[in-house]
Design a protein around this motif. Sequence first.
Motif, PDB file in Angstrom:
ATOM      1  N   LEU A  21       0.827  -1.204   0.000  1.00 52.50           N
ATOM      2  CA  LEU A  21       0.000   0.000   0.000  1.00 52.50           C
ATOM      3  C   LEU A  21       0.861   1.255   0.000  1.00 52.50           C
ATOM      4  N   GLN A  22       1.927   1.239   0.776  1.00 53.99           N
ATOM      5  CA  GLN A  22       2.835   2.386   0.808  1.00 53.99           C
ATOM      6  C   GLN A  22       3.518   2.574  -0.549  1.00 53.99           C
ATOM      7  N   SER A  23       3.813   1.464  -1.233  1.00 55.69           N
ATOM      8  CA  SER A  23       4.477   1.564  -2.540  1.00 55.69           C
ATOM      9  C   SER A  23       3.549   2.133  -3.608  1.00 55.69           C
ATOM     10  N   ARG A 122       1.461 -13.418  -0.971  1.00 57.45           N
ATOM     11  CA  ARG A 122       2.012 -12.103  -1.330  1.00 57.45           C
ATOM     12  C   ARG A 122       1.299 -11.550  -2.555  1.00 57.45           C
ATOM     13  N   ASP A 123       1.144 -12.377  -3.584  1.00 57.33           N
ATOM     14  CA  ASP A 123       0.508 -11.914  -4.821  1.00 57.33           C
ATOM     15  C   ASP A 123      -0.965 -11.575  -4.604  1.00 57.33           C
ATOM     16  N   GLU A 124      -1.656 -12.342  -3.751  1.00 52.11           N
ATOM     17  CA  GLU A 124      -3.052 -12.027  -3.432  1.00 52.11           C
ATOM     18  C   GLU A 124      -3.149 -10.700  -2.687  1.00 52.11           C
ATOM     19  N   ILE A 125      -2.236 -10.470  -1.765  1.00 47.03           N
ATOM     20  CA  ILE A 125      -2.229  -9.213  -1.011  1.00 47.03           C
ATOM     21  C   ILE A 125      -2.009  -8.042  -1.960  1.00 47.03           C
ATOM     22  N   LYS A 126      -1.058  -8.187  -2.867  1.00 45.11           N
ATOM     23  CA  LYS A 126      -0.787  -7.101  -3.825  1.00 45.11           C
ATOM     24  C   LYS A 126      -2.039  -6.788  -4.642  1.00 45.11           C
ATOM     25  N   GLU A 127      -2.679  -7.827  -5.154  1.00 45.59           N
ATOM     26  CA  GLU A 127      -3.856  -7.624  -6.001  1.00 45.59           C
ATOM     27  C   GLU A 127      -5.003  -6.976  -5.232  1.00 45.59           C
ATOM     28  N   ARG A 128      -5.324  -7.492  -4.059  1.00 48.03           N
ATOM     29  CA  ARG A 128      -6.467  -6.980  -3.284  1.00 48.03           C
ATOM     30  C   ARG A 128      -6.217  -5.568  -2.764  1.00 48.03           C
ATOM     31  N   PHE A 129      -4.982  -5.287  -2.344  1.00 46.28           N
ATOM     32  CA  PHE A 129      -4.701  -3.943  -1.848  1.00 46.28           C
ATOM     33  C   PHE A 129      -4.581  -2.936  -2.985  1.00 46.28           C
ATOM     34  N   PHE A 130      -4.210  -3.388  -4.185  1.00 45.25           N
ATOM     35  CA  PHE A 130      -4.225  -2.474  -5.318  1.00 45.25           C
ATOM     36  C   PHE A 130      -5.669  -2.138  -5.669  1.00 45.25           C
ATOM     37  N   GLN A 131      -6.573  -3.114  -5.582  1.00 41.19           N
ATOM     38  CA  GLN A 131      -7.997  -2.839  -5.815  1.00 41.19           C
ATOM     39  C   GLN A 131      -8.513  -1.838  -4.782  1.00 41.19           C
ATOM     40  N   PHE A 132      -8.140  -2.035  -3.525  1.00 43.07           N
ATOM     41  CA  PHE A 132      -8.534  -1.101  -2.475  1.00 43.07           C
ATOM     42  C   PHE A 132      -8.002   0.298  -2.793  1.00 43.07           C
ATOM     43  N   TYR A 133      -6.738   0.394  -3.172  1.00 37.93           N
ATOM     44  CA  TYR A 133      -6.123   1.681  -3.499  1.00 37.93           C
ATOM     45  C   TYR A 133      -6.861   2.355  -4.663  1.00 37.93           C
ATOM     46  N   GLN A 134      -7.199   1.585  -5.684  1.00 34.50           N
ATOM     47  CA  GLN A 134      -7.928   2.152  -6.827  1.00 34.50           C
ATOM     48  C   GLN A 134      -9.280   2.702  -6.383  1.00 34.50           C
TER      49      GLN A 134
END
Length: 138
Positions: A21-23, A122-134
């Motif tokens: 999320l920070q990235s 890790r990959d699931e976290i990246k995907e779900r948190f990118f959706q949240f960020y969007q």
Amino acid sequence: MKILILCTGNSCRSQMAHGFLQSFDPKLEVYSAGTEASGKLNEKAVQVMSETGIDISHHTSDSVEQYLNDEWDYVITVCGGANESCPTFSGKVKHRIHIGFDDPSHAQGTDEFIWSEFHRVRDEIKERFFQFYQQLQQ
């Protein structure tokens, strides 16, 4: 925007979510904590994150107690399966949400399987948190 990512041990999933999320947006104020903070990061979590170019080795495993008096835009719990109970947050928060993931640190079996679980989560976290960020950007 101030975001707290919460789990039990604050050594693995919440740390990876914090890093991603920070990235996505360095202007976000992102913190992570645990109700039973382990006091250290899971080394496999640090390694799989470094493979993505994100260094979480400087993160600390903090108790949620130190954040209870702060005000938050979001508190996000990341605990996963039925064997885990998500911690509750009693501080001042505008939005509480849950985005659950399996705990790869509980994986058992061959080294290859354990590493595959860390990569999968890790990959699931990246995907779900990118959706949240969007969604935050809308």
